[in-house]
Design an enzyme around this catalytic site. Structure first.
Site, PDB file in Angstrom:
ATOM      1  N   ASP A 118       0.818  -1.223   0.000  1.00  0.00           N
ATOM      2  CA  ASP A 118       0.000   0.000   0.000  1.00  0.00           C
ATOM      3  C   ASP A 118       0.851   1.272   0.000  1.00  0.00           C
ATOM      4  O   ASP A 118       0.550   2.225  -0.727  1.00  0.00           O
ATOM      5  CB  ASP A 118      -1.011  -0.008   1.160  1.00  0.00           C
ATOM      6  CG  ASP A 118      -0.360  -0.207   2.516  1.00  0.00           C
ATOM      7  OD1 ASP A 118       0.839  -0.582   2.572  1.00  0.00           O
ATOM      8  OD2 ASP A 118      -1.045   0.011   3.535  1.00  0.00           O
ATOM      9  N   ASP A 142       0.690  -9.344   3.959  1.00  0.00           N
ATOM     10  CA  ASP A 142      -0.460  -8.988   4.809  1.00  0.00           C
ATOM     11  C   ASP A 142      -1.812  -9.169   4.096  1.00  0.00           C
ATOM     12  O   ASP A 142      -2.844  -9.207   4.749  1.00  0.00           O
ATOM     13  CB  ASP A 142      -0.362  -7.523   5.264  1.00  0.00           C
ATOM     14  CG  ASP A 142       0.938  -7.225   6.003  1.00  0.00           C
ATOM     15  OD1 ASP A 142       1.561  -8.173   6.500  1.00  0.00           O
ATOM     16  OD2 ASP A 142       1.324  -6.046   6.063  1.00  0.00           O
ATOM     17  N   GLY A 185       0.997  -9.154   9.863  1.00  0.00           N
ATOM     18  CA  GLY A 185      -0.239  -8.796   9.175  1.00  0.00           C
ATOM     19  C   GLY A 185      -0.608  -7.339   9.326  1.00  0.00           C
ATOM     20  O   GLY A 185      -1.588  -6.875   8.751  1.00  0.00           O
ATOM     21  N   ARG A 282       3.362 -19.931  27.098  1.00  0.00           N
ATOM     22  CA  ARG A 282       4.601 -19.497  26.431  1.00  0.00           C
ATOM     23  C   ARG A 282       4.216 -18.748  25.155  1.00  0.00           C
ATOM     24  O   ARG A 282       3.196 -19.074  24.537  1.00  0.00           O
ATOM     25  CB  ARG A 282       5.462 -20.700  26.023  1.00  0.00           C
ATOM     26  CG  ARG A 282       6.001 -21.519  27.165  1.00  0.00           C
ATOM     27  CD  ARG A 282       7.143 -20.822  27.868  1.00  0.00           C
ATOM     28  NE  ARG A 282       7.827 -21.716  28.798  1.00  0.00           N
ATOM     29  CZ  ARG A 282       7.443 -21.958  30.050  1.00  0.00           C
ATOM     30  NH1 ARG A 282       6.359 -21.386  30.530  1.00  0.00           N
ATOM     31  NH2 ARG A 282       8.138 -22.789  30.821  1.00  0.00           N
TER      32      ARG A 282
HETATM   33  O1  F6P Z   1       3.847  -5.264   5.713  1.00  0.00           O
HETATM   34  C1  F6P Z   1       4.596  -6.426   5.803  1.00  0.00           C
HETATM   35  C2  F6P Z   1       5.158  -6.579   7.191  1.00  0.00           C
HETATM   36  O2  F6P Z   1       5.881  -7.786   7.247  1.00  0.00           O
HETATM   37  C3  F6P Z   1       4.122  -6.508   8.320  1.00  0.00           C
HETATM   38  O3  F6P Z   1       3.408  -7.696   8.438  1.00  0.00           O
HETATM   39  C4  F6P Z   1       5.004  -6.146   9.478  1.00  0.00           C
HETATM   40  O4  F6P Z   1       4.303  -5.467  10.492  1.00  0.00           O
HETATM   41  C5  F6P Z   1       6.023  -5.245   8.859  1.00  0.00           C
HETATM   42  O5  F6P Z   1       6.058  -5.522   7.481  1.00  0.00           O
HETATM   43  C6  F6P Z   1       7.404  -5.390   9.426  1.00  0.00           C
HETATM   44  O6  F6P Z   1       8.231  -4.467   8.814  1.00  0.00           O
HETATM   45  P1  F6P Z   1       9.808  -4.411   8.999  1.00  0.00           P
HETATM   46  O7  F6P Z   1      10.408  -5.336   7.977  1.00  0.00           O
HETATM   47  O8  F6P Z   1      10.157  -2.999   8.745  1.00  0.00           O
HETATM   48  O9  F6P Z   1      10.146  -4.864  10.382  1.00  0.00           O
END
Ligand code: F6P
Length: 364
Positions: A118, A142, A185, A282
């Site tokens: 997006d 996501d 996600g 856990r």
């Molecule tokens: O948008 C894809 C994603 O993997 C999300 O699910 C997650 O919150 C984010 O990117 C993590 O981003 P980064 O690689 O910057 O830690």
């Protein structure tokens, strides 16, 4: 010779290389198209010196099953928010979009294919409004992009999350424990809900439905007779309790605009203990394991179809559009519609009734 420039932006995702390969293969069927790649999203165009590579059938040979992206990627900055440091060491951002478009014209680029989620497609739309001939390809684990049935990379992430549930079930059963698996996600619960159904989890908490901790506790207690029993909870990183908020980490990375989600699994365990849940618990945070490694066959096929379609849109001059999967077809949708609102789970989604039918507690 006409020239198409390919860029991969945002977080990486299984299937990116298969899209790049498909674009190159489709272009090579024409005699008058050359494919170039910008390194690290559009940074390759904006860096001094530029980092642009030529892509041909030889460069992309065998990359369809490799994870990541041979072009590298970034989810920081970009042409509209290029991080700059002043003499006092303070960071701010510059809009370098006009300069980038000038550079692309100077390079005789006829079309740009921007493969991203997006955020990247928001950049595509803004560049299109400034006159750039751009096409988007929807990428994200996501699955939160609208206007397309699904995005590539998502099913691979679901597969990895499901395998994690399968593994946690055996250790949970052996130890009479509750395992909380935190999956990615962002604000969409697609990975969590699919993995919970596929893996047979007892509880699934998603960002779209704030959870009632007492409902979660009651569902888990039903799984225990005296001290014997076990359960697996799948929680999406963006999930939060009723009257609560998402759990996130401190962000000190320059140019990183997103909220760094993470830690809801630990919070959930604390809330359950505070609510009086007595059994051992856990947490496992699956993290970037969901994004790395080889794409499953489904995502390779989807990526290949999207890459071929994107190149055909470039040949046809169909700009300001994003490739979309409308089963069984691949169509061009307006970028502005694709980014207008995210694709989130609603309570009337068929997956919700399936989960409820299976007895999965959704926290409400
Ligand atoms: O948008 C894809 C994603 O993997 C999300 O699910 C997650 O919150 C984010 O990117 C993590 O981003 P980064 O690689 O910057 O830690």
């Amino acid at each position: 010779m006409k020239r198409v420039l390919v860029a991969t932006g945002g977080g990486d995702c299984p299937g990116l290389n298969a899209v790049i390969r498909a674009i190159v293969h489709r272009a090579s069927k024409e005699n008058d198209w050359q494919v170039l790649g910008s390194i690290q999203a559009f940074n390759g165009v904006l860096w001094e010196p530029m980092e642009i590579v030529e892509l041909d059938n030889k460069t992309v040979a065998g990359i369809h099953f490799q994870g990541g992206t041979i072009l590298e990627t970034t989810n920081k900055g970009g042409p509209f928010a290029w991080p700059v440091k002043n003499n006092e060491g303070i960071w701010s951002t510059d809009d370098r979009s006009d300069e980038m478009i000038r550079r692309l014209r100077h390079m005789n680029i006829d079309a740009v294919i921007n493969i991203g989620g997006d955020g990247s497609q928001g950049i595509s739309q803004r560049l299109y409004e400034k006159g750039l001939n751009i096409i988007g390809v929807p990428k994200t684990i996501d699955n939160d992009l609208s206007s397309t049935d699904t995005t590539f990379g998502f099913q691979t992430a679901v597969q990895i999350a499901t395998e994690a549930v399968d593994k946690l079930v055996t250790t949970a059963a052996s130890h009479n424990r509750v395992f909380v698996l935190e999956v990615m996600g962002r604000n969409a619960g697609w990975i969590a809900l699919n993995a919970a159904i596929a893996g047979g989890a007892e509880v699934c908490l998603i960002p779209e439905i704030p959870y009632d901790i007492n409902k979660v506790k009651n569902a888990l207690e039903k799984r225990f007779k005296r001290n014997r029993g076990f359960a697996v909870v799948v929680v999406s990183e963006g999930a939060y309790p009723e009257n609560g908020s998402v759990v996130f980490k401190e962000n000190t990375e320059i140019g990183y605009e997103n909220i760094k989600l993470g830690g809801v699994s630990r919070q959930l365990i604390t809330e359950l203990a505070e609510a009086g849940f007595k059994h051992d618990m856990r947490e496992t945070i699956l993290g970037h394991l969901q994004r790395g490694g080889v794409p499953i066959a489904y995502d390779r096929v989807l990526s290949s179809q999207m890459g071929v379609k994107a190149m055909e849109m470039a040949i046809d001059g169909d700009f300001g559009k994003m490739v979309a999967y409308h089963h069984p077809d691949f169509v061009a949708v307006d970028l502005k519609d694709a980014i207008a609102s995210p694709n989130l789970i609603t309570k009337d989604n068929a997956l919700i009734s399936t989960a409820k039918g299976l007895g999965i507690c959704l926290g409400y």
